[in-house]
Design an enzyme around this catalytic site. Structure first.
Site: not given
Ligand SMILES: Nc1ncnc2c1ncn2[C@@H]1O[C@H](COP(=O)(O)OP(=O)(O)O)[C@@H](O)[C@H]1O
Ligand SMILES: O=P(O)(O)OC[C@H]1O[C@](O)(COP(=O)(O)O)[C@@H](O)[C@@H]1O
Length: 451
Positions: A100-101, A144, A146, A181, A189-190, A281
């Protein structure tokens, strides 16, 4: 500037850019708070000195701040940003962020001449003032967790996040084993499954859900049960399932941690969900990310100095361990095509588009998690007896490698023998130990050499 979600390694990247910039004779400014800093200007644009980035190498997050800035998405916001850059004497921009950036940065560059023209025609700046700012140079650094950008093997922060996830799963393992358990661990990771896949591989998870290789709708529940009960029947006391936040089935229905938990409970397993969230993060960058950010930060400054108005905006990547410059627009386009491939259910294409080793890593994950007991077996005559021997000083990872080799051999019907005492073990009989499935259970994170 750092922009989008923070990632460990952004501070080392800023440090490298500031220091390399000064080293090469530039004036370097930090743009605080991502694109908000450009739009608001003032104190958010600060000239940086060598000392200002002291200790940045070992600090997590981003000290110059990051943001998701709505105003920059509008031309009006970008017009103000251009004004603030010119009055501060800034003619090049290095952006460390996600796709995006970097998309925003490239749009800014392509619009730049018209923005400057408008600033002059509206009387905000004079022709003389804009004279040295005819073109804008943009360089992208991919920050990132991700690891979702195409054309680069690693984004700044991804390996730190992977390390954090693996550590957290190791911690959870203590309870899982003690109480016998099952744990469903949700990772970030979107829409990208890199963290899910690599953490599954690194922690020896029983099953993973990633968006690029979605399981069959309505059938995955049975498959999950089959695999987990097979592992339990072999004597395993714990069950770990990794769910990437973007997990879906092959009809594009989301698969949530709750959905997975229900199946495990149905199988009779005492099950808990752990959503790791922003610990993934946090913390300081691992050495790999500090190194990557530093090498790429220096390369970004060099790219600024070498870019001309005719060169496409570069994005600094790493391919097969070499720092490279890639055309930013192409990289972003390729990244978006992964999402398109998933959207149109072309999952093979999505796997191939991720990066060169994604599919391979997935197959290796399958080979070492034994999703299937029978189908991989070779005919009797083709099965081998293989020895594995360790010679020299021990190093971390030996057990993980031995575990992977053993599980792969078992899936194919080969026998793997661990040979004790180095090469002398080959001479003295009685030093062979066949490695069975349960022998190597948990070796993905054990130091030394278990043989
Ligand atoms: N198409 C775009 N045009 C202009 N700016 C954008 C665009 N996409 C993103 N940006 C800017 O980049 C910021 C960060 O983008 P975002 O997608 O949230 O994170 P990332 O960079 O991590 O992918 C946005 O808040 C916005 O300011
Ligand atoms: O911190 P937020 O705004 O909740 O965003 C969470 C998202 O940010 C990430 O941690 C990082 O994504 P970006 O690097 O694209 O910003 C994703 O894995 C996650 O989906």
């Amino acid at each position: 500037m750092t922009s989008g979600g923070d990632a460990p390694g952004m501070n080392p990247a800023v440090r490298a850019v500031v220091r390399a910039g000064i080293y090469y004779g530039c004036d370097v400014f930090a743009v605080y708070e991502g694109y908000t800093g450009l739009v608001e200007g003032g104190d958010l644009l600060k000239k940086m000195g060598w000392e200002d980035v002291r200790s940045y190498l070992s600090e997590g997050g981003t000290n110059i701040g990051t943001a998701r800035c709505k105003e920059f998405r509008q031309r009006e916001g970008r017009l103000t940003a251009a004004y603030n850059m010119v009055i501060n004497g800034i003619d090049a921009l290095i952006v460390c962020g996600g796709d995006g950036s970097l998309t925003g940065a490239d749009l800014f560059r392509s619009e730049w001449p018209s923005l400057i023209e408008e600033l002059v025609s509206s009387g905000k700046l004079t022709t003389k003032e804009v004279e040295p700012y005819k073109n804008l140079t943009i360089v992208g650094l991919v920050g990132s967790i991700d690891n979702d950008m195409s054309s680069t093997d690693a984004t700044i922060g991804a390996f730190s996040s992977l390390e954090r996830i693996s550590e957290m799963v190791d911690y959870i393992d203590a309870t899982a084993k003690s109480h016998s358990r099952a744990f469903v661990v949700e990772v970030m990771g979107r829409h990208c499954g890199w963290l899910g896949l690599m953490s599954g591989l690194s922690t020896g998870a029983d099953f993973i859900f990633i968006p690029e290789r979605p399981p069959k709708a309505g059938k995955w529940q049975d498959d999950l049960k089959k695999v987990c009960s097979r592992h339990r029947n072999k004597g395993k006391r714990k069950t770990t399932v990794i769910v990437a936040e973007g997990a879906i089935d092959d009809e594009l229905n989301p698969i949530t941690s709750e959905d997975v938990k229900k199946v495990l409970v149905d199988l009779g397993l005492d099950t808990r969900i752990t959503t790791l969230g922003h610990v993934q993060r946090g913390g300081t960058a691992v050495a790999y990310d500090r190194m990557l950010a530093t090498l790429q930060g220096v390369e970004a400054v060099r790219a600024v100095l070498e870019t001309t108005p005719d060169t496409p905006s570069p994005m600094i990547g790493i391919l097969e361990n070499k720092i490279v410059r890639q055309p930013l627009v192409e990289a972003v386009k390729l990244t978006k095509s992964v999402a398109d491939a998933i959207e149109s259910k072309n999952f093979n294409k999505a796997m191939n588009l991720r990066d060169s080793s994604f599919e391979e890593a997935y197959n290796q994950y399958l080979a070492t998690s034994i999703h299937d007991d029978e189908s991989q077996l070779l005919p009797e005559g083709e099965r081998l007896n293989i020895g594995i021997v360790h010679v020299g000083a021990s190093s971390s990872g030996l057990n993980a490698a031995t575990r992977a080799a053993a599980l792969y051999c078992i899936s194919k019907g080969h026998k793997l023998y661990g040979i004790q005492n180095g090469f002398s073990g080959l001479i003295e009989l009685g030093n062979l130990k066949e490695l069975n499935w349960l022998d190597v259970e948990g070796w993905h994170n054990k130091g030394g050499w278990g043989v």
